[in-house]
Design a protein around this motif. Structure first.
Motif, mmCIF file in Angstrom:
data_model
loop_
_atom_site.group_PDB
_atom_site.id
_atom_site.type_symbol
_atom_site.label_atom_id
_atom_site.label_comp_id
_atom_site.label_asym_id
_atom_site.label_seq_id
_atom_site.Cartn_x
_atom_site.Cartn_y
_atom_site.Cartn_z
ATOM 1 N N GLU A 94 0.810 -1.218 0.000
ATOM 2 C CA GLU A 94 0.000 0.000 0.000
ATOM 3 C C GLU A 94 0.844 1.269 0.000
ATOM 4 O OE1 GLU A 94 -0.576 -1.501 4.357
ATOM 5 O OE2 GLU A 94 -0.015 -2.365 2.398
ATOM 6 N N ASP A 95 2.132 1.122 0.264
ATOM 7 C CA ASP A 95 3.036 2.273 0.307
ATOM 8 C C ASP A 95 3.968 2.333 -0.901
ATOM 9 O OD1 ASP A 95 2.060 2.878 2.919
ATOM 10 O OD2 ASP A 95 3.377 1.323 3.717
ATOM 11 N N THR A 96 3.869 1.349 -1.770
ATOM 12 C CA THR A 96 4.774 1.228 -2.913
ATOM 13 C C THR A 96 3.973 1.325 -4.206
ATOM 14 O OG1 THR A 96 6.205 -0.220 -1.596
ATOM 15 C CG2 THR A 96 6.518 -0.239 -3.983
ATOM 16 N N TYR A 97 4.481 2.108 -5.147
ATOM 17 C CA TYR A 97 3.752 2.377 -6.391
ATOM 18 C C TYR A 97 4.406 1.691 -7.585
ATOM 19 C CZ TYR A 97 1.132 6.061 -3.993
ATOM 20 O OH TYR A 97 0.301 6.750 -3.129
ATOM 21 N N ILE A 98 3.560 1.255 -8.519
ATOM 22 C CA ILE A 98 4.078 0.784 -9.792
ATOM 23 C C ILE A 98 4.836 1.948 -10.426
ATOM 24 C CG2 ILE A 98 3.525 -0.101 -12.089
ATOM 25 C CD1 ILE A 98 2.898 -2.084 -9.883
ATOM 26 N N THR A 168 -0.827 2.186 -6.474
ATOM 27 C CA THR A 168 -0.006 1.379 -5.583
ATOM 28 C C THR A 168 -0.021 -0.077 -6.038
ATOM 29 O OG1 THR A 168 -1.816 0.842 -4.075
ATOM 30 C CG2 THR A 168 -0.566 2.877 -3.639
ATOM 31 N N VAL A 169 0.933 -0.833 -5.543
ATOM 32 C CA VAL A 169 0.973 -2.270 -5.822
ATOM 33 C C VAL A 169 -0.283 -2.934 -5.273
ATOM 34 C CG1 VAL A 169 2.183 -4.427 -5.346
ATOM 35 C CG2 VAL A 169 3.487 -2.355 -5.867
ATOM 36 N N LEU A 170 -0.725 -2.526 -4.080
ATOM 37 C CA LEU A 170 -1.905 -3.138 -3.476
ATOM 38 C C LEU A 170 -3.145 -2.892 -4.323
ATOM 39 C CD1 LEU A 170 -3.003 -4.736 -1.092
ATOM 40 C CD2 LEU A 170 -3.441 -2.586 0.087
ATOM 41 N N HIS A 171 -3.341 -1.672 -4.790
ATOM 42 C CA HIS A 171 -4.500 -1.370 -5.643
ATOM 43 C C HIS A 171 -4.427 -2.174 -6.936
ATOM 44 C CE1 HIS A 171 -7.749 0.869 -7.458
ATOM 45 N NE2 HIS A 171 -6.978 1.171 -8.489
ATOM 46 N N THR A 172 -3.247 -2.240 -7.520
ATOM 47 C CA THR A 172 -3.080 -3.005 -8.758
ATOM 48 C C THR A 172 -3.380 -4.477 -8.529
ATOM 49 O OG1 THR A 172 -1.348 -1.455 -9.415
ATOM 50 C CG2 THR A 172 -1.484 -3.506 -10.644
ATOM 51 N N ASN A 173 -2.931 -5.025 -7.400
ATOM 52 C CA ASN A 173 -3.217 -6.422 -7.076
ATOM 53 C C ASN A 173 -4.711 -6.682 -6.974
ATOM 54 O OD1 ASN A 173 -0.576 -7.283 -6.991
ATOM 55 N ND2 ASN A 173 -0.368 -7.137 -4.782
ATOM 56 N N ARG A 174 -5.407 -5.791 -6.304
ATOM 57 C CA ARG A 174 -6.848 -5.986 -6.112
ATOM 58 C C ARG A 174 -7.599 -5.950 -7.433
ATOM 59 N NH1 ARG A 174 -7.308 -2.338 -0.536
ATOM 60 N NH2 ARG A 174 -6.705 -4.062 0.870
ATOM 61 N N GLU A 188 -6.672 3.305 -15.419
ATOM 62 C CA GLU A 188 -5.777 4.064 -14.539
ATOM 63 C C GLU A 188 -4.459 3.326 -14.362
ATOM 64 O OE1 GLU A 188 -5.932 6.143 -10.109
ATOM 65 O OE2 GLU A 188 -7.074 4.316 -10.489
ATOM 66 N N ILE A 189 -4.545 2.007 -14.214
ATOM 67 C CA ILE A 189 -3.340 1.201 -14.069
ATOM 68 C C ILE A 189 -2.573 1.149 -15.379
ATOM 69 C CG2 ILE A 189 -2.475 -1.125 -13.587
ATOM 70 C CD1 ILE A 189 -4.916 -1.458 -11.732
ATOM 71 N N LEU A 190 -3.278 1.015 -16.483
ATOM 72 C CA LEU A 190 -2.634 0.937 -17.791
ATOM 73 C C LEU A 190 -1.894 2.218 -18.140
ATOM 74 C CD1 LEU A 190 -5.431 -0.894 -19.811
ATOM 75 C CD2 LEU A 190 -3.201 -1.817 -19.182
ATOM 76 N N ALA A 191 -2.281 3.319 -17.524
ATOM 77 C CA ALA A 191 -1.628 4.602 -17.794
ATOM 78 C C ALA A 191 -0.217 4.660 -17.230
ATOM 79 C CB ALA A 191 -2.465 5.745 -17.220
ATOM 80 N N GLU A 192 0.113 3.742 -16.324
ATOM 81 C CA GLU A 192 1.455 3.704 -15.740
ATOM 82 C C GLU A 192 2.400 2.994 -16.718
ATOM 83 O OE1 GLU A 192 4.586 4.161 -14.452
ATOM 84 O OE2 GLU A 192 3.240 4.958 -12.900
ATOM 85 N N GLU A 193 3.292 3.749 -17.326
ATOM 86 C CA GLU A 193 4.180 3.214 -18.356
ATOM 87 C C GLU A 193 5.099 2.111 -17.835
ATOM 88 O OE1 GLU A 193 6.332 6.331 -20.217
ATOM 89 O OE2 GLU A 193 4.531 7.324 -21.031
ATOM 90 N N ALA A 194 5.402 2.130 -16.559
ATOM 91 C CA ALA A 194 6.333 1.141 -16.003
ATOM 92 C C ALA A 194 5.700 -0.219 -15.785
ATOM 93 C CB ALA A 194 6.890 1.655 -14.674
ATOM 94 N N LEU A 195 4.379 -0.334 -15.908
ATOM 95 C CA LEU A 195 3.702 -1.610 -15.688
ATOM 96 C C LEU A 195 4.269 -2.684 -16.600
ATOM 97 C CD1 LEU A 195 1.257 -3.003 -14.194
ATOM 98 C CD2 LEU A 195 -0.068 -2.499 -16.258
ATOM 99 N N ALA A 196 4.527 -3.864 -16.047
ATOM 100 C CA ALA A 196 5.079 -4.973 -16.822
ATOM 101 C C ALA A 196 4.142 -5.341 -17.971
ATOM 102 C CB ALA A 196 5.298 -6.184 -15.922
ATOM 103 N N PRO A 197 4.660 -5.611 -19.169
ATOM 104 C CA PRO A 197 3.830 -5.950 -20.323
ATOM 105 C C PRO A 197 2.870 -7.109 -20.081
ATOM 106 C CG PRO A 197 6.064 -5.483 -21.042
ATOM 107 C CD PRO A 197 6.091 -5.486 -19.536
#
Length: 211
Positions: A94-98, A168-174, A188-197
Motif C-alpha cells: 500500500e506504500d509502494t507504487y508501480i 499502488t501495488v496493493l491497488h493493482t493487485n486488487r 488508470e493502471i494501464l496509464a502507468e508506463e512502467a507496468l510490466a507488459p
C-alpha cells in the motif's frame, strides 16, 4: 525503508506427498550479491511463466507480513519464506507504487508488477491455504526490473529516486486478482508506463472481454 535481507538460490527438487517439485523458492541469505539485468548472480527460477525475466528480475517481500501469517497459521516462517530476493521493512504494497524507482546499494531498480503467488508457497511453508490468503489480501510482494546493475550488500541503504504515477501495488493487485469495478480503474493502471507488459496485456484482455 530498510533492507533486512538479501537472498539468492538455484532451483532444487522438493519432495511432496504425491511427487516432486522443482522450484527456486528455497533461497538463502547472502552477505551481498551482484544484481544483473535479469537476476542476481547465483539466482535462478524454475517456472519462467511466472518468475524471472527483465521485468521480474528482483522479487521483494515486506517483512511486516510475516507476523500476520505466523499468527494466522500458527507457524514460524524463516526468512526468506516467500522466495524473495529482498526482504524489506517500510515498503508494503500500500506504500509502494508501480513505477517507483529506488537505488538499493549500487543498483537502481523499478517496481513493475505485483507477484502472482502459486501453490508452491503452501508446499514450501507448510501452511495450507496461505496462497489463497495472499491473493485475498493482496499481500503478494512485488517484482522489480533493473535499470542499472550493481552490487547490493545485505546492509545496503534504500533511496527513493522517483515516485510512480498514481497506482499502488496493493491497488493493482486488487484489480488484477479480483477484477475492476469499472473500466476506468483498469485504465488508470494501464496509464502507468512502467507496468510490466504481461500485466498490461492481461488488463487489456479483460477490458475487451467486458465490452
Amino acid at each position: 525503508m530498510k533492507l533486512l535481507q538479501v537472498s539468492v538460490g538455484l532451483p532444487k527438487t522438493k519432495q511432496l506427498e504425491n511427487g516432486t517439485l522443482v522450484t527456486g523458492i528455497g533461497k538463502e541469505e547472502v552477505e551481498g550479491c551482484w544484481l544483473r539485468k535479469e537476476s542476481f548472480d547465483g539466482d535462478a527460477v524454475a517456472n519462467t511463466s511466472f518468475h524471472g525475466g527483465v521485468d521480474r528480475a528482483v522479487c521483494v517481500y515486506p517483512f511486516e507480513h510475516y507476523a500476520l501469517w505466523e499468527k494466522q497459521f500458527g507457524s514460524t516462517l524463516p526468512r526468506p519464506a516467500f522466495g524473495e530476493n529482498f526482504t524489506v521493512i517500510g515498503m508494503k504494497e500500500e506504500d509502494t507504487y508501480i513505477g517507483d524507482v529506488y537505488r538499493i546499494g549500487e543498483a537502481i531498480v523499478q517496481v513493475t508488477q505485483g507477484r502472482i503467488p502459486c501453490i508452491t508457497i503452501d508446499h514450501h511453508t507448510g501452511c495450507k491455504g496461505l496462497m489463497a490468503e495472499i491473493v485475498k489480501t493482496g499481500y503478494t510482494g512485488y517484482f522489480m526490473r533493473v535499470l542499472e546493475e550493481g552490487f547490493v550488500a545485505k546492509d545496503a541503504s534504500i533511496t527513493l529516486l522517483e515516485r510512480g504515477e498514481s497506482v499502488t501495488v496493493l491497488h493493482t493487485n486488487r484489480i488484477y486478482f479480483h477484477g475492476p469495478r469499472n473500466e476506468g480503474e483498469a485504465k488508470e493502471i494501464l496509464a502507468e508506463e512502467a507496468l510490466a507488459p504481461a500485466w498490461r496485456n492481461k488488463l487489456v484482455q479483460r477490458i475487451t472481454k467486458n465490452r
